[in-house]
Design an enzyme around this catalytic site. Structure first.
Site, PDB file in Angstrom:
ATOM      1  CB  VAL A  42      -3.646  -0.217   2.361  1.00  0.00           C
ATOM      2  CG1 VAL A  42      -2.317  -0.246   1.699  1.00  0.00           C
ATOM      3  CG2 VAL A  42      -4.602  -1.064   1.700  1.00  0.00           C
ATOM      4  CG  ASP A  43       1.614  -4.690   3.625  1.00  0.00           C
ATOM      5  OD1 ASP A  43       1.046  -5.747   3.178  1.00  0.00           O
ATOM      6  OD2 ASP A  43       2.624  -4.703   4.097  1.00  0.00           O
ATOM      7  CG  ASN A  90       6.533  -4.729   4.705  1.00  0.00           C
ATOM      8  OD1 ASN A  90       7.251  -5.582   4.030  1.00  0.00           O
ATOM      9  ND2 ASN A  90       5.679  -4.544   5.539  1.00  0.00           N
TER      10      ASN A  90
END
Length: 174
Positions: free
Chosen positions: A34-35, A25
């Site tokens: 996934v982050d 982001n």
């Protein structure tokens, strides 16, 4: 050239490549999907590296990418790529998503990385339709590697069955 691209289903933090791409982001401070998984696997060193970048440049705009160390993930680096939020397709989302992949590939090539793994950028919380996003990803990577020696191998790492099937179908058409 299509032999330089592949798809697997699994955990991107466990893929044996030189560099992985994080669907980040703009804050680079971690998040969901996934982050969050990448930040969790990498440990505090990744967050610290992202904090340094934030102090230097602020938020990372959609379409852009930055590179950091990988912390506890056994790769050489993590490329944090910020894809666009889907707003129906009328706000240059396709161009921004293509730019996100190109900028990630540019960073990998500039650093001499031979292998790179991508998640399905923007298709989770950002709401980009999976089929459209996959087509942009595959087309952009295909064009890019057709003109350059690096990266030598690109792996699309899908978390779910649906994305895996979509990528497999697209790669089979090349």
């Amino acid at each position: 050239m299509s032999e330089r691209m592949s798809v697997i289903q699994g955990d991107i933090t466990r893929v044996e490549v030189d560099v992985i791409v994080n669907a980040a982001n703009p804050s680079l401070m971690g998040g969901g999907g996934v982050d969050g998984a990448i930040h969790h696997a990498a440990g505090p060193a990744l967050l610290a590296a992202c904090e340094v970048i934030r102090r230097q440049q602020g938020d990372c705009a959609p379409g852009h990418a930055v590179i950091t160390e990988a912390g506890n993930i056994p790769v050489k680096a993590v490329i944090h790529a910020v894809g666009p939020v889907w707003h129906g397709g009328d706000e240059h989302e396709a161009e921004l998503l293509e730019q996100t992949y190109r900028n990630s590939l540019d960073l990998a090539a500039a650093n001499g990385y031979r292998t790179i793994a991508f998640p399905a950028i923007s298709t989770g919380a950002y709401g980009y339709p999976k089929e459209q996003a996959a087509k942009i990803a595959v087309d952009t990577v295909y064009r890019y590697i057709g003109l350059r020696p690096l990266p030598e191998q690109v792996v699309f790492v899908c978390f779910d069955d649906e994305n895996t099937r979509i990528y497999q179908q697209l790669l089979a058409q090349l």
